[in-house]
Design an enzyme around this catalytic site. Structure first.
Site, PDB file in Angstrom:
ATOM      1  N   GLY A   1       1.175  -1.578   4.264  1.00  0.00           N
ATOM      2  CA  GLY A   1       1.567  -0.317   4.082  1.00  0.00           C
ATOM      3  C   GLY A   1       2.850  -0.010   4.842  1.00  0.00           C
TER       4      GLY A   1
ATOM      5  N   ASP B   1      -4.854   3.815  -2.095  1.00  0.00           N
ATOM      6  CA  ASP B   1      -5.569   3.959  -1.099  1.00  0.00           C
ATOM      7  C   ASP B   1      -6.366   5.282  -1.387  1.00  0.00           C
ATOM      8  OD1 ASP B   1      -5.936   1.736   0.964  1.00  0.00           O
ATOM      9  OD2 ASP B   1      -3.870   2.323   1.259  1.00  0.00           O
TER      10      ASP B   1
ATOM     11  N   HIS C   1      -1.266  -1.406  -4.227  1.00  0.00           N
ATOM     12  CA  HIS C   1      -2.542  -1.042  -3.519  1.00  0.00           C
ATOM     13  C   HIS C   1      -2.507   0.424  -3.250  1.00  0.00           C
ATOM     14  CE1 HIS C   1      -6.069  -2.053  -0.925  1.00  0.00           C
ATOM     15  NE2 HIS C   1      -5.596  -0.963  -0.272  1.00  0.00           N
TER      16      HIS C   1
ATOM     17  N   HIS D   1      -8.504   0.888  -3.946  1.00  0.00           N
ATOM     18  CA  HIS D   1      -9.288   0.880  -2.706  1.00  0.00           C
ATOM     19  C   HIS D   1      -9.984   2.248  -2.492  1.00  0.00           C
ATOM     20  CE1 HIS D   1      -9.453   0.017   1.800  1.00  0.00           C
ATOM     21  NE2 HIS D   1     -10.599   0.141   1.406  1.00  0.00           N
TER      22      HIS D   1
ATOM     23  N   MET E   1      -9.294   8.198  -0.555  1.00  0.00           N
ATOM     24  CA  MET E   1      -9.941   8.723   0.671  1.00  0.00           C
ATOM     25  C   MET E   1     -10.288   9.973   0.206  1.00  0.00           C
ATOM     26  SD  MET E   1      -7.406   7.621   3.980  1.00  0.00           S
ATOM     27  CE  MET E   1      -6.662   5.869   3.752  1.00  0.00           C
TER      28      MET E   1
ATOM     29  N   SER F   1       0.765  -1.386  -0.015  1.00  0.00           N
ATOM     30  CA  SER F   1      -0.042   0.004  -0.054  1.00  0.00           C
ATOM     31  C   SER F   1       0.744   1.372   0.088  1.00  0.00           C
ATOM     32  CB  SER F   1      -1.144   0.004   1.180  1.00  0.00           C
ATOM     33  OG  SER F   1      -1.277   1.353   1.280  1.00  0.00           O
TER      34      SER F   1
ATOM     35  N   ASP G   1      -6.546  -6.000   4.732  1.00  0.00           N
ATOM     36  CA  ASP G   1      -5.761  -4.646   4.531  1.00  0.00           C
ATOM     37  C   ASP G   1      -6.030  -4.022   5.950  1.00  0.00           C
ATOM     38  OD1 ASP G   1      -4.956  -2.134   3.894  1.00  0.00           O
ATOM     39  OD2 ASP G   1      -6.695  -1.860   2.641  1.00  0.00           O
ATOM     40  N   GLY G   2      -4.724  -3.660   6.436  1.00  0.00           N
ATOM     41  CA  GLY G   2      -4.850  -3.073   7.745  1.00  0.00           C
ATOM     42  C   GLY G   2      -4.042  -3.807   8.883  1.00  0.00           C
TER      43      GLY G   2
ATOM     44  N   MET H   1     -11.456  -5.558   5.745  1.00  0.00           N
ATOM     45  CA  MET H   1     -10.317  -4.567   6.422  1.00  0.00           C
ATOM     46  C   MET H   1     -10.321  -5.005   7.821  1.00  0.00           C
ATOM     47  SD  MET H   1      -9.989  -1.753   4.515  1.00  0.00           S
ATOM     48  CE  MET H   1      -9.192  -0.845   6.061  1.00  0.00           C
TER      49      MET H   1
ATOM     50  N   MET I   1     -12.094   4.551  -0.642  1.00  0.00           N
ATOM     51  CA  MET I   1     -12.755   4.680   0.514  1.00  0.00           C
ATOM     52  C   MET I   1     -13.609   6.123   0.382  1.00  0.00           C
ATOM     53  SD  MET I   1      -9.687   3.502   2.989  1.00  0.00           S
ATOM     54  CE  MET I   1      -8.465   3.398   1.572  1.00  0.00           C
TER      55      MET I   1
HETATM   56  C1  DX5 Z   1      -6.402   1.936   5.701  1.00  0.00           C
HETATM   57  C2  DX5 Z   1      -5.795   1.489   4.243  1.00  0.00           C
HETATM   58  C3  DX5 Z   1      -4.699   0.626   4.130  1.00  0.00           C
HETATM   59  C4  DX5 Z   1      -3.304   1.106   4.713  1.00  0.00           C
HETATM   60  C5  DX5 Z   1      -2.560  -0.121   5.211  1.00  0.00           C
HETATM   61  O1  DX5 Z   1      -7.314   2.814   5.464  1.00  0.00           O
HETATM   62  O2  DX5 Z   1      -6.633   1.039   3.413  1.00  0.00           O
HETATM   63  O3  DX5 Z   1      -4.411   0.034   2.998  1.00  0.00           O
HETATM   64  O4  DX5 Z   1      -2.611   1.870   3.932  1.00  0.00           O
HETATM   65  O5  DX5 Z   1      -1.536   0.672   5.980  1.00  0.00           O
HETATM   66  P1  DX5 Z   1      -1.036  -0.426   7.133  1.00  0.00           P
HETATM   67  O6  DX5 Z   1      -0.410  -1.619   6.758  1.00  0.00           O
HETATM   68  O7  DX5 Z   1       0.048   0.413   7.703  1.00  0.00           O
HETATM   69  O8  DX5 Z   1      -2.036  -0.610   8.014  1.00  0.00           O
HETATM   70 ZN    ZN Z   2      -6.337  -0.003   1.483  1.00  0.00          ZN
END
Ligand code: DX5
Ligand code: ZN
Length: 227
Positions: free
Chosen positions: A201, A41, A39, A72, A43, A14, A179-180, A143, A74
Site C-alpha cells: 500500500g 481492504d 487489493h 480482503h 474494514m 493496496s 500483506d503489511g 498478515m 477484515m
Molecule cells: C492492513 C491492510 C493492508 C495495508 C497494506 O490492514 O490489510 O492491505 O493496506 O498497507 P502497507 O503496505 O502500507 O502496510
Molecule cells: Zn489487506
C-alpha cells in the site's frame, strides 16, 4: 531449484493508501504499470479498529479496471456479505480465520458464488488452523502487520510463517500472499520463502510515482528468480 523459482510473482497494490477522492486515477496508474491484482481492504470497525469501504465502492472500482479484485475482508461474520461483494465484482474474497468459526463452510460459500477463496492469518495465528481446509482454498494471506491500518512496520517472523504455509500447501497451486509493511528489501526474501503475491500500500501509493513503484517492487521480487 525450488518450486518458487518458476512461480510468477503477482504484485497487488493496496488502494488503502491511495487518495480515495481520486481512486480512478490511482488505479489507472498502477494498472498501466503492470500491476497484477488490485487489493481492496474492507474494514468494519469491529474486527479491526478502522472503517473503510463496502460493496458500492467495489462496484465503482469494477467499472474502472480490468484487474482482478482481491478483496480482503477484515470484518466479523463475513458470510453475511459474500454475495454482495461477488455481485459488486470481487474476483477473490479473503476472510480472516479468526473471524470464521465455520471456516470450511465459508470457503465453500465463496467458491459456490463463483469467486476464489482466500484465508488470512493474523500475525499471532498459527498456520495449523488451515490444515483441514487446504483443498478448499485458493489463497493464503499471511498478515505481516496487525491488520487495520496501512503504513505499519513489517513483522520479521512473517518469513517463517510464509515458509510454513507453503510447506503445508505442498503441491497445491494456491497462492501465498503477504500483506503489511512490504518494502523493496522484503520482496526477494519473501519470494524465496514461498510467497507468490506481494501486497503493498504505502510503498506504492505513498510514492511520487506509483507506477514506477509497482515496477521497482516487481524487479526486487524477481531478483530471487535468477539462477
Ligand atoms: C492492513 C491492510 C493492508 C495495508 C497494506 O490492514 O490489510 O492491505 O493496506 O498497507 P502497507 O503496505 O502500507 O502496510
Ligand atoms: Zn489487506
Amino acid at each position: 531449484m525450488g518450486s518458487n523459482e518458476v512461480r510468477m510473482i503477482k504484485i497487488a497494490p493496496s488502494i488503502l493508501s491511495a487518495d480515495f477522492a481520486a481512486l480512478g486515477e490511482a488505479i489507472a496508474r498502477v494498472e498501466a504499470a503492470g500491476a497484477d491484482w488490485l487489493h481492496v481492504d474492507v474494514m468494519d470497525g469491529h474486527f479491526v479498529p478502522n472503517l473503510t469501504i463496502g460493496p458500492p465502492v467495489v462496484e465503482a472500482i469494477r467499472k474502472r479496471t480490468r484487474l482482478p479484485l482481491d478483496v480482503h475482508l477484515m470484518i466479523e461474520a463475513p458470510e453475511r456479505l459474500l454475495p454482495a461483494f461477488v455481485s459488486a465484482g470481487a474476483n477473490l474474497l479473503t476472510v480472516h480465520a479468526e473471524a470464521c468459526p465455520h471456516l470450511d463452510r465459508t470457503l465453500h460459500q465463496i467458491r459456490e458464488l463463483g469467486a476464489k477463496a482466500g484465508v488470512a492469518l493474523n500475525p499471532s495465528t498459527p498456520p495449523a488452523v488451515l490444515e483441514y481446509v487446504l483443498d478448499s482454498l485458493d489463497l493464503v494471506l499471511v498478515m505481516s502487520v496487525n491488520p487495520g491500518f496501512g503504513g505499519q512496520a513489517f513483522i520479521p517472523t512473517s518469513y517463517a510463517k510464509v515458509r510454513q504455509v507453503r510447506t503445508l500447501l505442498g503441491k497445491r497451486p494456491a497462492e501465498v500472499s503477504v500483506d503489511g509493511g512490504v518494502k523493496l528489501e522484503h520482496a526477494a526474501p519473501l519470494v524465496a520463502h514461498g510467497a507468490s503475491v506481494l501486497v503493498a500500500g504505502s510503498l506504492i501509493f505513498g510514492a511520487a510515482d506509483p507506477g514506477a513503484a509497482v515496477k521497482k517492487l516487481r524487479d526486487a521480487a524477481e531478483v530471487s528468480k535468477s539462477p
